[in-house]
Design an enzyme around this catalytic site. Structure first.
Site, PDB file in Angstrom:
ATOM      1  CE  LYS A 118      -3.151  -0.165   3.063  1.00 47.79           C
ATOM      2  NZ  LYS A 118      -4.080  -0.094   4.181  1.00 47.79           N
ATOM      3  CE  LYS A 130      -2.593  -1.328  10.957  1.00 46.01           C
ATOM      4  NZ  LYS A 130      -3.197  -0.424   9.978  1.00 46.01           N
ATOM      5  N   GLY A 169      -3.184   5.896  13.523  1.00 48.57           N
ATOM      6  CA  GLY A 169      -4.345   5.205  14.085  1.00 48.57           C
ATOM      7  C   GLY A 169      -4.814   4.045  13.219  1.00 48.57           C
ATOM      8  CG  ASP A 170      -6.146  -0.059  11.916  1.00 47.99           C
ATOM      9  OD1 ASP A 170      -6.044   0.102  10.697  1.00 47.99           O
ATOM     10  OD2 ASP A 170      -6.759  -1.052  12.394  1.00 47.99           O
ATOM     11  CB  THR A 214      -8.904   6.160   5.423  1.00 46.23           C
ATOM     12  OG1 THR A 214      -7.664   6.405   6.086  1.00 46.23           O
ATOM     13  CG2 THR A 214      -8.931   4.727   4.920  1.00 46.23           C
ATOM     14  CG  ASN A 245     -11.251   7.854  10.653  1.00 42.69           C
ATOM     15  OD1 ASN A 245     -10.582   7.418   9.722  1.00 42.69           O
ATOM     16  ND2 ASN A 245     -11.350   9.153  10.893  1.00 42.69           N
ATOM     17  CB  SER A 381       0.068   9.300   7.494  1.00 39.61           C
ATOM     18  OG  SER A 381      -0.957   9.061   8.433  1.00 39.61           O
TER      19      SER A 381
HETATM   20  P1  NDP Z   1     -12.779   2.596  13.918  1.00 35.45           P
HETATM   21  O1  NDP Z   1     -12.365   1.983  15.188  1.00 35.45           O
HETATM   22  O2  NDP Z   1     -12.920   4.062  13.833  1.00 35.45           O
HETATM   23  O3  NDP Z   1     -14.159   1.957  13.409  1.00 35.45           O
HETATM   24  C1  NDP Z   1     -14.265   0.598  13.183  1.00 35.45           C
HETATM   25  C2  NDP Z   1     -15.691   0.295  12.806  1.00 35.45           C
HETATM   26  O4  NDP Z   1     -15.762  -1.050  12.348  1.00 35.45           O
HETATM   27  C3  NDP Z   1     -16.655   0.399  13.973  1.00 35.45           C
HETATM   28  O5  NDP Z   1     -17.920   0.777  13.514  1.00 35.45           O
HETATM   29  C4  NDP Z   1     -16.662  -1.027  14.518  1.00 35.45           C
HETATM   30  O6  NDP Z   1     -17.846  -1.380  15.229  1.00 35.45           O
HETATM   31  C5  NDP Z   1     -16.576  -1.829  13.244  1.00 35.45           C
HETATM   32  N1  NDP Z   1     -15.919  -3.114  13.538  1.00 35.45           N
HETATM   33  C6  NDP Z   1     -14.673  -3.287  14.064  1.00 35.45           C
HETATM   34  N2  NDP Z   1     -14.425  -4.592  14.240  1.00 35.45           N
HETATM   35  C7  NDP Z   1     -15.516  -5.228  13.823  1.00 35.45           C
HETATM   36  C8  NDP Z   1     -15.871  -6.588  13.767  1.00 35.45           C
HETATM   37  N3  NDP Z   1     -15.027  -7.554  14.182  1.00 35.45           N
HETATM   38  N4  NDP Z   1     -17.096  -6.886  13.246  1.00 35.45           N
HETATM   39  C9  NDP Z   1     -17.940  -5.918  12.822  1.00 35.45           C
HETATM   40  N5  NDP Z   1     -17.656  -4.612  12.882  1.00 35.45           N
HETATM   41  C10 NDP Z   1     -16.473  -4.279  13.372  1.00 35.45           C
HETATM   42  O7  NDP Z   1     -11.705   2.068  12.824  1.00 35.45           O
HETATM   43  P2  NDP Z   1     -11.371   2.666  11.386  1.00 35.45           P
HETATM   44  O8  NDP Z   1     -12.586   3.266  10.783  1.00 35.45           O
HETATM   45  O9  NDP Z   1     -10.144   3.487  11.515  1.00 35.45           O
HETATM   46  O10 NDP Z   1     -10.953   1.336  10.592  1.00 35.45           O
HETATM   47  C11 NDP Z   1     -11.878   0.567   9.838  1.00 35.45           C
HETATM   48  C12 NDP Z   1     -11.122  -0.272   8.826  1.00 35.45           C
HETATM   49  O11 NDP Z   1     -10.368   0.581   7.943  1.00 35.45           O
HETATM   50  C13 NDP Z   1     -10.113  -1.257   9.407  1.00 35.45           C
HETATM   51  O12 NDP Z   1     -10.057  -2.402   8.595  1.00 35.45           O
HETATM   52  C14 NDP Z   1      -8.798  -0.494   9.264  1.00 35.45           C
HETATM   53  O13 NDP Z   1      -7.676  -1.359   9.235  1.00 35.45           O
HETATM   54  C15 NDP Z   1      -9.005   0.182   7.922  1.00 35.45           C
HETATM   55  N6  NDP Z   1      -8.162   1.324   7.655  1.00 35.45           N
HETATM   56  C16 NDP Z   1      -8.165   2.405   8.499  1.00 35.45           C
HETATM   57  C17 NDP Z   1      -7.370   3.491   8.211  1.00 35.45           C
HETATM   58  C18 NDP Z   1      -7.434   4.733   9.011  1.00 35.45           C
HETATM   59  O14 NDP Z   1      -6.853   5.736   8.585  1.00 35.45           O
HETATM   60  N7  NDP Z   1      -8.120   4.772  10.143  1.00 35.45           N
HETATM   61  C19 NDP Z   1      -6.436   3.484   7.069  1.00 35.45           C
HETATM   62  C20 NDP Z   1      -6.585   2.335   6.198  1.00 35.45           C
HETATM   63  C21 NDP Z   1      -7.402   1.292   6.521  1.00 35.45           C
HETATM   64  P3  NDP Z   1     -17.787  -1.598  16.833  1.00 35.45           P
HETATM   65  O15 NDP Z   1     -17.757  -0.208  17.392  1.00 35.45           O
HETATM   66  O16 NDP Z   1     -19.018  -2.365  17.129  1.00 35.45           O
HETATM   67  O17 NDP Z   1     -16.531  -2.373  17.104  1.00 35.45           O
END
Ligand code: NDP
Length: 449
Positions: A118, A130, A169-170, A214, A245, A381
């Site tokens: 990526k 990571k 973050g993630d 993202t 996010n 970033s």
């Molecule tokens: P957040 O913690 O902000 O949000 C995660 C969301 O996904 C929440 O709504 C959460 O629900 C849901 N979720 C998490 N785990 C599960 C699960 N096991 N089953 C169902 N729902 C789930 O994280 P992000 O938005 O930052 O990240 C989301 C995805 O994007 C991840 O795969 C991450 O690796 C990817 N990503 C993020 C980046 C970033 O800049 N933040 C960059 C590139 C990729 P609940 O509250 O119920 O857990």
């Protein structure tokens, strides 16, 4: 239902399985890249001679540590911390931190492995890494989050540095957590080293658009996939899983581009709102009040909450999984295709199982894999690191324009590479090969290290 591996690559995969037992997500991520690389070894025999694939599959460094902290009741809690510094051929290790109870070494390694390619696709000088912890932030007070972050950083700081390793973050790690982590890093090292973490607050070195990056970036990527097919977001019904996010800013950009998002979710259930998701309400519930998505229907009576529901059964034309890995399986992919979905853009990392990917590719829909489609976060970033290095702060408009250009560049690179390797329109092949070749060439230049 996975594709055959090339005979030159199969033994390498077998060795990865043998050396990393039980790490199923890591195996999945490695296999998905290796499936694309057979033809690259034919064109580049030097990669084979120098064992570049074997070296890429082995992290340069893996750090596992104890994170002790005290909860609000005074009880001692122990978590496990990870940082996998996977590959530094193109620059300092760069990749987020995930706080979620499901975290173990196999998850961090899959994410770190994906991050190498990526980051390469962004064209920025960043390597892949990571980290994270099996800490569950849900239901924890601010003070507990702070104490955890301070303990986590008390070990991690010695491995970081703006030219060494730069986390972000993630899942479970947003602006609040980055703030506490940065504060502890500054305290321990006695250095105001802005470039050591990204995703910082705007008042202490953060970049405008990083929060949105993202989700916005994934939407820009899908916009490009639609454009080459003579389509646009205008009037399209869309699904966005998650409500964190990435999901929030994906919804925002889709709405700005004329699409209508009718559903989002969390790990408990799905909100279905035919009139279009009210994003201001979602932001208030999730970003300000830190509530669950089911509370949406308290304020929008016409909408439905489906506890344990499957978002992918709702008819749509564009699907953007933005929650977590393997959230779309073969059955879900079939359901999407059957209901008329024409494009899938992955905001999350590896949200589609190998069977699901095969179904999307066989159906000929536009499918943008996470390592390309969600690269806008890490690209911004890297823009934050540039601003920190030059002690500059760019405007929202300028930064968003840079992000849009980067996403178009990634799209075009994947598209052209897929063409060059005889698989037109296959963004999986395009992303894997384009991401790999740049890293491989740098590794050849650096010698056997
Ligand atoms: P957040 O913690 O902000 O949000 C995660 C969301 O996904 C929440 O709504 C959460 O629900 C849901 N979720 C998490 N785990 C599960 C699960 N096991 N089953 C169902 N729902 C789930 O994280 P992000 O938005 O930052 O990240 C989301 C995805 O994007 C991840 O795969 C991450 O690796 C990817 N990503 C993020 C980046 C970033 O800049 N933040 C960059 C590139 C990729 P609940 O509250 O119920 O857990």
């Amino acid at each position: 239902m996975t594709a055959q591996l090339d005979e030159k690559v199969e033994p390498i995969y077998q060795e990865v399985l043998r050396r990393n037992p039980g790490e199923t997500e890591f195996h999945q991520a490695v296999r998905e890249v290796l499936e694309s690389l057979g033809p690259v070894l034919v064109k580049h025999p030097e990669f084979r001679e120098r064992k570049i694939i074997e070296r890429i599959c082995e992290p340069e460094r893996q750090i596992i540590f104890r994170v002790p902290w005290q909860d609000d009741k005074g009880e001692v809690q122990i978590n496990r911390g990870f940082r996998v510094e996977f590959n530094s051929a193109l620059g300092p290790y760069k990749g987020g931190l995930r706080f979620h109870p499901s975290v173990y070494l196999g998850i961090i390694k899959f994410l770190g492995f994906e991050q190498i390619f990526k980051n390469s696709l962004t064209g920025m000088p960043i390597g892949g890494g990571k980290g994270g912890s099996d800490f569950d932030p849900k239901g924890r007070s601010d003070d507990e989050i702070m104490r955890f972050c301070q303990s986590f950083m008390t070990e991690l700081y010695r491995h970081l540095g703006e030219y060494t390793d730069v986390p972000a973050g993630d899942i479970g790690v947003g602006g609040r957590e980055i703030g506490y982590l940065f504060g502890q890093y500054k305290r321990i090292t006695n250095r105001y080293e802005s470039g050591v973490l990204t995703g910082k607050g705007l008042d202490y070195g953060g970049s405008l658009v990083r929060t949105e990056a993202t989700g916005y970036g994934a939407t820009f990527f899908v916009k490009e996939m639609l454009r080459v097919r003579g389509e646009s977001f205008e009037g399209k019904t869309c699904l966005v899983s998650g409500s964190g996010n990435v999901a929030i800013y994906t919804i925002e950009k889709i709405h700005q581009l004329g699409g209508k998002v009718v559903a989002c979710s969390d790990s408990n259930g799905v909100i279905h709102d035919d009139k279009g998701i009210d994003l201001d309400l979602v932001k208030q519930l999730k970003e300000v009040e830190r509530r669950r998505i089911q509370d949406y229907v308290e304020f929008r009576k016409h909408a439905h909450y489906l506890p344990g529901g499957n978002i992918w059964d709702i008819p749509c034309q564009v699907a953007m999984p933005s929650a977590t890995q393997n959230e779309i399986n073969g059955r879900d992919a079939l359901s999407l295709v059957k209901n008329g979905c024409i494009a899938v853009g992955e905001g999350a990392n590896m949200p589609t199982t190998p069977e699901g990917v095969r179904i999307f590719l066989d159906a000929g829909i536009a499918y943008g894999p996470g390592k390309a489609a969600n690269a806008g976060g890490v690209a911004t970033s890297a823009l934050e690191m540039q601003q920190n290095a030059s002690r500059d702060a760019w405007s929202f408009e300028y930064t968003e324009k840079r992000l849009a250009e980067i996403m178009k560049g990634i799209h075009d690179l994947c598209y052209e590479m897929a063409d060059e390797y005889g698989m037109p329109g296959n963004y999986v092949i395009g992303a894997n090969i384009a991401g790999f070749i740049k890293v491989a060439k740098a590794m050849v230049s650096h010698g056997l290290i």
